[in-house]
Write a protein that holds these residues in place. Sequence first.
Motif, mmCIF file in Angstrom:
data_model
loop_
_atom_site.group_PDB
_atom_site.id
_atom_site.type_symbol
_atom_site.label_atom_id
_atom_site.label_comp_id
_atom_site.label_asym_id
_atom_site.label_seq_id
_atom_site.Cartn_x
_atom_site.Cartn_y
_atom_site.Cartn_z
ATOM 1 N N GLN A 137 -6.277 17.693 -2.972
ATOM 2 C CA GLN A 137 -6.227 17.429 -1.534
ATOM 3 C C GLN A 137 -5.959 18.548 -0.689
ATOM 4 N N ARG A 148 -10.650 10.296 -0.629
ATOM 5 C CA ARG A 148 -10.188 9.069 -1.401
ATOM 6 C C ARG A 148 -10.959 9.129 -2.858
ATOM 7 N N PRO A 149 -10.801 8.041 -3.519
ATOM 8 C CA PRO A 149 -11.128 7.925 -4.789
ATOM 9 C C PRO A 149 -12.779 7.984 -4.796
ATOM 10 N N GLU A 150 -13.478 7.502 -3.919
ATOM 11 C CA GLU A 150 -15.105 7.570 -4.128
ATOM 12 C C GLU A 150 -15.705 9.066 -3.896
ATOM 13 N N ASN A 151 -15.022 9.722 -3.138
ATOM 14 C CA ASN A 151 -15.373 11.112 -2.761
ATOM 15 C C ASN A 151 -14.840 12.163 -3.966
ATOM 16 N N TYR A 164 -19.845 1.527 -5.002
ATOM 17 C CA TYR A 164 -20.080 2.693 -3.841
ATOM 18 C C TYR A 164 -21.443 2.994 -4.011
ATOM 19 N N ASN A 208 -12.011 5.821 9.147
ATOM 20 C CA ASN A 208 -10.630 5.396 8.635
ATOM 21 C C ASN A 208 -10.503 3.830 8.239
ATOM 22 N N ASP A 211 -5.415 0.808 -7.537
ATOM 23 C CA ASP A 211 -6.411 1.794 -7.875
ATOM 24 C C ASP A 211 -6.051 2.822 -8.903
ATOM 25 N N ARG A 242 -15.398 8.760 4.180
ATOM 26 C CA ARG A 242 -13.938 8.102 4.514
ATOM 27 C C ARG A 242 -12.920 9.202 4.013
ATOM 28 N N SER A 296 0.792 -1.313 -0.142
ATOM 29 C CA SER A 296 0.111 -0.184 -0.049
ATOM 30 C C SER A 296 0.915 1.286 0.040
ATOM 31 N N TYR A 345 -3.988 15.992 -8.465
ATOM 32 C CA TYR A 345 -4.574 15.212 -7.120
ATOM 33 C C TYR A 345 -3.886 16.039 -5.696
#
Length: 340
Positions: free
Chosen positions: A331, A163-166, A130, A203, A85, A160, A66, A327
């Motif tokens: 962030q 992250r990618p989903e958000n 998701y 988390n 991912d 979360r 990771s 990215y």
Amino acid sequence: MKWIKSRAVLAGLIVTAVATFGSVAAAQQRELILSGFGGAYDEAMAESVKSFEKENNVKVTIIPGSGANNIARVRNKEIDVIVSDPVFALRMEAEGSFAPLDAKLIPNLKALHPKAIYSDAVIAANFGAYVIAYNPAEVKPPESWYDLAKPEYKGRIALRGFRPENIELITLFAKLAGGSERNPDAGFAELAKIARNIDVWINAHADHLELYRNDQIAMSMWTDGRIAWARDVEGVKIQGAIPKEGFFPLSSTLSVVAGRPNGELSQKLVNHLLSPESGVRMAEKLGYFPTNRNTVLPPELQAKLMLNPKNIDDLQSADWKYIVTVYDQWQSRWDREVQR
């Protein structure tokens, strides 16, 4: 004469020993290092690759990885194939770390759903979905992602973090307001509204489960597989709803690291992991939907998944090749405007 014969026999033994040693050395070299996610995902892959190992006389060693570890391993060319991912994979591709995927060695590429192809070096083996998770004892099935910002849910929502989903959610809100990845203001503004309702930023999946178990939250974003696990295995009051605007993929990507000694064999391993047989196994073990369109899941298994051949086109996906270039900026903006 006996001495000459003895020398001949001895020479033959030496040649045989050298050949044997060389064969052993060659056999030892036929090892592929596959970097996975760890835990249940790697366990499922380990079962899947057994037939590949036998058919190709190769040992596939799976190591969990990771974040920074994966970056170092890829840059140092310590692994052959990586499961990752889109964020990580496309950033590494931009550095020239991955080899293009060869359709001659990976015939399953032709069977992939278009949404599973991120580039000529990054593709998805399977998708989770998701969706909005919710407690049916507290709220009606949510119909829209905008429901997460409704005032009545203040202190009852969990997400979360960055992250990618958000990132997908930011992009979706931006597009619905006439923007895009290149003009995400409306997306960040909507996430800032949702943030006012957040009770806790999650988390880990285990934390997510406990929030529902303890009745601390009423809604969140979670994957269909995790929702089914929480409901059917852990006995938590939880259901999943697909919002009318669509839903997002939890994407498990595959890439071949460039410059490794067994590049052709690595490509064949990717083909194996994209096969219908591997797809069924991952669906059985993890609840992930296979991206190979030739995969037919047993009806009882398909019934457990929210993602299916009929709604896969409703998956919403950002332009990740662009997202990875901004990215870090996104962030920083997230930290200032959303999760403060």
